[in-house]
Write a protein that holds these residues in place. Structure first.
Motif, PDB file in Angstrom:
ATOM      1  N   GLY A  37      -0.131  -0.580   5.461  1.00  0.00           N
ATOM      2  CA  GLY A  37      -1.401  -0.686   4.765  1.00  0.00           C
ATOM      3  C   GLY A  37      -2.214  -1.851   5.311  1.00  0.00           C
ATOM      4  O   GLY A  37      -1.666  -2.918   5.590  1.00  0.00           O
ATOM      5  N   LYS A  38      -3.505  -1.630   5.502  1.00  0.00           N
ATOM      6  CA  LYS A  38      -4.371  -2.677   6.035  1.00  0.00           C
ATOM      7  C   LYS A  38      -5.014  -3.466   4.897  1.00  0.00           C
ATOM      8  O   LYS A  38      -5.422  -2.895   3.889  1.00  0.00           O
ATOM      9  CB  LYS A  38      -5.461  -2.062   6.908  1.00  0.00           C
ATOM     10  CG  LYS A  38      -4.928  -1.324   8.128  1.00  0.00           C
ATOM     11  CD  LYS A  38      -6.076  -0.687   8.912  1.00  0.00           C
ATOM     12  CE  LYS A  38      -5.541   0.082  10.118  1.00  0.00           C
ATOM     13  NZ  LYS A  38      -6.636   0.772  10.851  1.00  0.00           N
ATOM     14  N   VAL A  39      -5.088  -4.771   5.069  1.00  0.00           N
ATOM     15  CA  VAL A  39      -5.796  -5.599   4.096  1.00  0.00           C
ATOM     16  C   VAL A  39      -7.295  -5.417   4.348  1.00  0.00           C
ATOM     17  O   VAL A  39      -7.821  -5.844   5.377  1.00  0.00           O
ATOM     18  CB  VAL A  39      -5.400  -7.084   4.206  1.00  0.00           C
ATOM     19  CG1 VAL A  39      -6.220  -7.918   3.222  1.00  0.00           C
ATOM     20  CG2 VAL A  39      -3.908  -7.259   3.934  1.00  0.00           C
ATOM     21  N   LEU A  40      -7.969  -4.763   3.421  1.00  0.00           N
ATOM     22  CA  LEU A  40      -9.386  -4.440   3.595  1.00  0.00           C
ATOM     23  C   LEU A  40     -10.288  -5.611   3.248  1.00  0.00           C
ATOM     24  O   LEU A  40     -11.339  -5.788   3.856  1.00  0.00           O
ATOM     25  CB  LEU A  40      -9.745  -3.219   2.736  1.00  0.00           C
ATOM     26  CG  LEU A  40      -8.907  -1.956   3.006  1.00  0.00           C
ATOM     27  CD1 LEU A  40      -9.286  -0.849   2.041  1.00  0.00           C
ATOM     28  CD2 LEU A  40      -9.092  -1.490   4.446  1.00  0.00           C
ATOM     29  N   ASN A  41      -9.886  -6.392   2.269  1.00  0.00           N
ATOM     30  CA  ASN A  41     -10.639  -7.603   1.921  1.00  0.00           C
ATOM     31  C   ASN A  41      -9.814  -8.453   0.961  1.00  0.00           C
ATOM     32  O   ASN A  41      -8.831  -7.984   0.374  1.00  0.00           O
ATOM     33  CB  ASN A  41     -11.994  -7.263   1.285  1.00  0.00           C
ATOM     34  CG  ASN A  41     -11.879  -6.480  -0.010  1.00  0.00           C
ATOM     35  OD1 ASN A  41     -11.891  -5.249   0.003  1.00  0.00           O
ATOM     36  ND2 ASN A  41     -11.781  -7.188  -1.133  1.00  0.00           N
TER      37      ASN A  41
ATOM     38  N   GLY B 273       0.783  -1.230   0.000  1.00  0.00           N
ATOM     39  CA  GLY B 273       0.000   0.000   0.000  1.00  0.00           C
ATOM     40  C   GLY B 273       0.815   1.280   0.000  1.00  0.00           C
ATOM     41  O   GLY B 273       0.242   2.376  -0.011  1.00  0.00           O
ATOM     42  N   ASP B 274       2.161   1.188   0.015  1.00  0.00           N
ATOM     43  CA  ASP B 274       2.987   2.400  -0.013  1.00  0.00           C
ATOM     44  C   ASP B 274       2.707   3.202  -1.284  1.00  0.00           C
ATOM     45  O   ASP B 274       2.820   2.665  -2.401  1.00  0.00           O
ATOM     46  CB  ASP B 274       4.478   2.041  -0.010  1.00  0.00           C
ATOM     47  CG  ASP B 274       4.984   1.643   1.364  1.00  0.00           C
ATOM     48  OD1 ASP B 274       4.174   1.595   2.306  1.00  0.00           O
ATOM     49  OD2 ASP B 274       6.200   1.392   1.495  1.00  0.00           O
ATOM     50  N   VAL B 275       2.349   4.463  -1.117  1.00  0.00           N
ATOM     51  CA  VAL B 275       2.203   5.352  -2.273  1.00  0.00           C
ATOM     52  C   VAL B 275       3.571   5.947  -2.573  1.00  0.00           C
ATOM     53  O   VAL B 275       4.152   6.658  -1.751  1.00  0.00           O
ATOM     54  CB  VAL B 275       1.177   6.467  -1.998  1.00  0.00           C
ATOM     55  CG1 VAL B 275       1.134   7.448  -3.164  1.00  0.00           C
ATOM     56  CG2 VAL B 275      -0.206   5.868  -1.770  1.00  0.00           C
ATOM     57  N   LEU B 276       4.091   5.671  -3.744  1.00  0.00           N
ATOM     58  CA  LEU B 276       5.427   6.134  -4.120  1.00  0.00           C
ATOM     59  C   LEU B 276       5.385   7.505  -4.784  1.00  0.00           C
ATOM     60  O   LEU B 276       6.349   8.269  -4.693  1.00  0.00           O
ATOM     61  CB  LEU B 276       6.097   5.127  -5.054  1.00  0.00           C
ATOM     62  CG  LEU B 276       6.207   3.689  -4.511  1.00  0.00           C
ATOM     63  CD1 LEU B 276       6.807   2.764  -5.567  1.00  0.00           C
ATOM     64  CD2 LEU B 276       7.027   3.650  -3.242  1.00  0.00           C
ATOM     65  N   ALA B 277       4.282   7.810  -5.446  1.00  0.00           N
ATOM     66  CA  ALA B 277       4.143   9.119  -6.099  1.00  0.00           C
ATOM     67  C   ALA B 277       2.669   9.398  -6.349  1.00  0.00           C
ATOM     68  O   ALA B 277       1.910   8.501  -6.707  1.00  0.00           O
ATOM     69  CB  ALA B 277       4.926   9.162  -7.411  1.00  0.00           C
ATOM     70  N   LEU B 278       2.285  10.644  -6.142  1.00  0.00           N
ATOM     71  CA  LEU B 278       0.951  11.143  -6.491  1.00  0.00           C
ATOM     72  C   LEU B 278       1.165  12.422  -7.284  1.00  0.00           C
ATOM     73  O   LEU B 278       1.703  13.401  -6.746  1.00  0.00           O
ATOM     74  CB  LEU B 278       0.135  11.471  -5.235  1.00  0.00           C
ATOM     75  CG  LEU B 278      -0.479  10.343  -4.421  1.00  0.00           C
ATOM     76  CD1 LEU B 278      -1.145  10.920  -3.165  1.00  0.00           C
ATOM     77  CD2 LEU B 278      -1.513   9.583  -5.229  1.00  0.00           C
ATOM     78  N   ALA B 279       0.791  12.415  -8.530  1.00  0.00           N
ATOM     79  CA  ALA B 279       1.066  13.592  -9.359  1.00  0.00           C
ATOM     80  C   ALA B 279      -0.151  13.928 -10.212  1.00  0.00           C
ATOM     81  O   ALA B 279      -0.779  13.039 -10.791  1.00  0.00           O
ATOM     82  CB  ALA B 279       2.286  13.343 -10.251  1.00  0.00           C
ATOM     83  N   GLY B 280      -0.447  15.216 -10.291  1.00  0.00           N
ATOM     84  CA  GLY B 280      -1.569  15.653 -11.116  1.00  0.00           C
ATOM     85  C   GLY B 280      -1.279  17.014 -11.718  1.00  0.00           C
ATOM     86  O   GLY B 280      -0.588  17.844 -11.127  1.00  0.00           O
ATOM     87  N   ARG B 281      -1.794  17.216 -12.910  1.00  0.00           N
ATOM     88  CA  ARG B 281      -1.665  18.506 -13.585  1.00  0.00           C
ATOM     89  C   ARG B 281      -3.025  18.914 -14.170  1.00  0.00           C
ATOM     90  O   ARG B 281      -3.759  18.094 -14.707  1.00  0.00           O
ATOM     91  CB  ARG B 281      -0.653  18.412 -14.726  1.00  0.00           C
ATOM     92  CG  ARG B 281       0.795  18.220 -14.282  1.00  0.00           C
ATOM     93  CD  ARG B 281       1.345  19.512 -13.713  1.00  0.00           C
ATOM     94  NE  ARG B 281       2.790  19.535 -13.657  1.00  0.00           N
ATOM     95  CZ  ARG B 281       3.501  19.394 -12.543  1.00  0.00           C
ATOM     96  NH1 ARG B 281       2.888  19.178 -11.390  1.00  0.00           N
ATOM     97  NH2 ARG B 281       4.823  19.471 -12.573  1.00  0.00           N
TER      98      ARG B 281
END
Length: 679
Positions: free
Chosen positions: A571-575, A358-366
């Motif tokens: 990160g939690k395992v949701l299902n 679940g690690d977010v390595l990058a979040l990018a938006g333009r």
């Protein structure tokens, strides 16, 4: 003789009367003495502790002062957000401080500092004028004062008339404006709570002069304030979020919540995104000051009883170097796509994460304006939603398997479909003929018809030319939508950031056409982060894990190095997806064909990546200002056999093809950059 007896009798009577009076007086005095003794005993014995506390509270008041917030680092220990110190001049108002004393201190302070006056309002100027010109007020308001004293007008009415009459007469010199500006800040603070007078552009000379004259400036103090410092400029700045200023203090809509948790009204708090979500972690341990006051409530001395400490530090899962590279790649591909005709494209959004934890390595938006101007839109990766098209077809197949509607490897005929009432449906790759394909080939070619027929089977129906669709499709719609939800499509992902949206889910009751469109990603809308969670769930063989941008919480260090780990964020395992290994392999094999078979819709961009990759493409028909457009989507993971990264990409409002624009090249570059850097 008789007269003498009578005289004696009168004297005796007077003596008796006097004696009785003395007795009554004595009893009264004794009673009062007894009551006084009892009262003193009650005060000294019963109420002793209470009065001691009251005296102590009047003479020793503990006030909390804010401290710098915790720092923010990337996953590799690179400092992203720090605090920069700045000189500050503050004022702490006593309990009994009068307006005259406030003005007197403001006048003295104005002689040794230059105070900006740009924040003064007309009302501030009028208030200052009223306080410093009582004779003018008295002359102007003679009639109204009498009316107020006789309860003919209210205080509010009196004030309204006063300000209206005063306004034309207010003419302040430059020095008076400075005094008014200082007075404005001083009077804004609560009793015994430090209020910032000036913390911007305080010169060394000003700081020194104020420090030297503290004895002549009651309540004034010199201290160090702080501001947030962003070491990578605007990169991720919007995602880090904002912190309120001293002037803003606590947000008005949540002021009771913060006050109940020990905040002061002028405390600075996280206002959005990471700063807001992790406020309790970043806020720090306040410095505690003891102020000693005299009987009149004036502060006579102060001392530090607890220096406090800055807040705990956050270590993010984000790799800042990868983030910066991706932002540059996005800008590069925006220029390429616009040069090839994508002038209406208005957003590009990218999520890259580790599918295994679940690690977010990058979040990018333009965001892109029609003139080509580009601005950051990082938070759009989880706060905006889109129709995503065929990217969802892997979830459609796995839902079909789970419902025993289809089997792995099952073949169907891709053909133009017609229904009673005139509705027709077809696949883009096969407009007229009949082609027998299996489920993997359906993913490779992005067959709409295979998904439509799968949806009909979920509803308990087999397709036939001209067939009537059911009027009530609600139960089948619930089943298919629930299947999508299991992968994170149409539900919150659980990311540790505020304001995440779910997407839009229209009613599925009496319109079977909408139900069929749901199967190809053409009805409900999803966020880029939901797409990323969906492809990550397939990449890791069926565990839906909540994404997170914070990896660790660390205790603050007195040096520039990271302190000890206080908490690890996982990160939690949701299902877990209810699919067999065979069913999951079938879909992953289809995703492999999409990127690596020459007939695959993603072949041109992905067949020659540094490490073998797999995934799915999608095209959703949408409208922009009434004009037809498409959203182009790409999802994938790499390496294909043991995924280490997954990604989702959305381009919104591209022109309707042909030509097909090479949007997948951005995904290719992300994969190549990540693994070349790793090597």
């Amino acid at each position: 003789m008789l007269r003498r007896l009578k005289k004696e009798s009168n004297e005796l009577r007077q003596k008796r009367t006097t004696q009785r009076r003395l007795n009554v007086l004595f009893i009264a005095v004794m009673t009062l003495m007894t009551l006084l003794i009892l009262r003193l005993g009650y005060l000294q014995i019963v109420k002793s502790e209470d009065y001691k506390k009251a005296v102590a509270s009047n003479e020793n008041i503990v006030i909390n002062e804010s401290v710098p917030r915790g720092r923010i680092y990337d996953r590799n220990g690179k400092l992203l957000v720090d605090n920069t110190a700045k000189k500050s001049i503050t004022y702490t108002r006593g309990r009994m401080t009068t307006t005259y004393e406030l003005l007197d201190t403001a006048k003295k302070l104005s002689k040794i500092i230059n105070m900006p006056t740009d924040k003064l309002t007309d009302m501030d100027k009028e208030t200052y004028f009223i306080q410093t010109h009582p004779e003018v007020v008295e002359k102007l308001m003679t009639k109204e004062s009498e009316q107020f004293q006789n309860d003919m007008i209210t205080q509010q009415q009196y004030d309204d008339i006063l300000y209206k009459k005063i306004a034309p007469r207010v003419k302040l010199s430059k020095k008076e404006l400075e005094i008014a500006a200082i007075y404005r800040e001083m009077s804004a603070g609560s009793q015994l709570t430090p209020q910032t007078i000036k913390n911007e552009h305080v010169t060394e000379k000003e700081y020194a002069l104020v420090s030297q004259n503290l004895a002549k400036l009651p309540g004034i103090n010199t201290t160090m304030d702080w501001d947030r410092k962003y070491l990578y400029g605007n990169t991720l700045k919007t995602l880090f979020g904002k912190v309120t200023s001293k002037e803003e203090g606590l947000p008005k809509d949540n002021i009771d919540y913060y006050l109940a948790r020990g905040y002061a009204r002028n405390d600075r708090v996280g206002q959005s995104y990471l700063e807001y979500e992790y406020e309790d972690v970043l806020r720090g341990q306040k410095k505690k000051m003891r102020y000693v006051t005299d009987k009149s409530g004036q502060i006579t001395s102060s001392e530090i009883i607890d220096p406090g400490s800055r807040g705990n530090d956050l270590v993010l899962s984000i790799d800042i170097e990868l983030q910066q590279k991706i932002e540059k790649m996005i800008d590069k591909h925006i220029a390429i796509l616009r040069s090839e005709g994508a002038k209406t494209m208005d957003k590009v959004l990218v999520v890259v994460q580790d599918p295994n934890n679940g690690d977010v390595l990058a979040l990018a938006g333009r965001q892109i304006e029609l003139n080509g101007r580009i601005s950051d839109y990082h938070y759009g990766t989880f706060t905006s939603q889109y129709a995503v098209g065929s990217s969802v077809k892997g979830a459609t197949l796995l839902t079909g398997y789970h419902q025993n509607a289809i089997k792995p490897g099952e073949e169907m005929v891709d053909e133009p479909m017609s229904f009673a009432g005139g509705m027709t449906k077809r696949s883009y790759f096969n407009q007229d003929g009949k082609i027998t394909i299996n489920d993997k080939e359906a993913l490779m070619h992005s067959s709409n018809v295979y998904m439509f027929k799968t949806a009909l089977k979920i509803a308990g129906m087999n397709y036939s030319q001209g067939m009537s669709l059911p009027k009530d499709i609600s139960e089948a719609g619930r089943i298919l939508r629930t299947g999508m939800n299991q992968f994170g499509l149409g539900v919150k992902t659980g990311i540790d950031l505020p304001n995440e949206v779910v997407g839009q889910s229209g009613k599925l009751t009496d319109n079977a056409g909408n139900y069929l469109d749901l199967a190809i990603g053409q009805y409900d809308t999803y966020t880029p982060l939901q797409l990323s969670q969906y492809i990550s769930t397939i990449a890791n063989d069926g565990s839906r894990i909540s994404p997170h941008v914070v990896k660790e919480i660390r205790t603050p260090s007195k040096t520039e190095t990271l302190g000890p780990v206080k908490e690890v964020v996982n990160g939690k395992v949701l299902n877990k997806i209810n699919s067999t290994p065979t069913e999951m392999r079938q879909v992953k094999s289809g995703f492999d064909m999409v990127f690596n078979q020459i007939e695959g819709t993603g072949y041109n961009s992905f067949h020659n990546t540094t490490v073998k990759s797999a995934g799915k493409t999608g095209t959703a028909e949408v409208f922009q200002n009434g004009e037809p457009r498409v959203n182009a989507t790409y999802i994938g993971y790499a390496p294909e056999d043991k995924p280490e990264i997954s990604f989702s990409i959305i381009y919104s409002n591209q022109p309707v093809p042909p030509p097909w624009l090479p949007g997948g090249d951005l995904g290719r570059d992300i994969i190549n950059s990540y693994f070349s850097t790793k090597k």
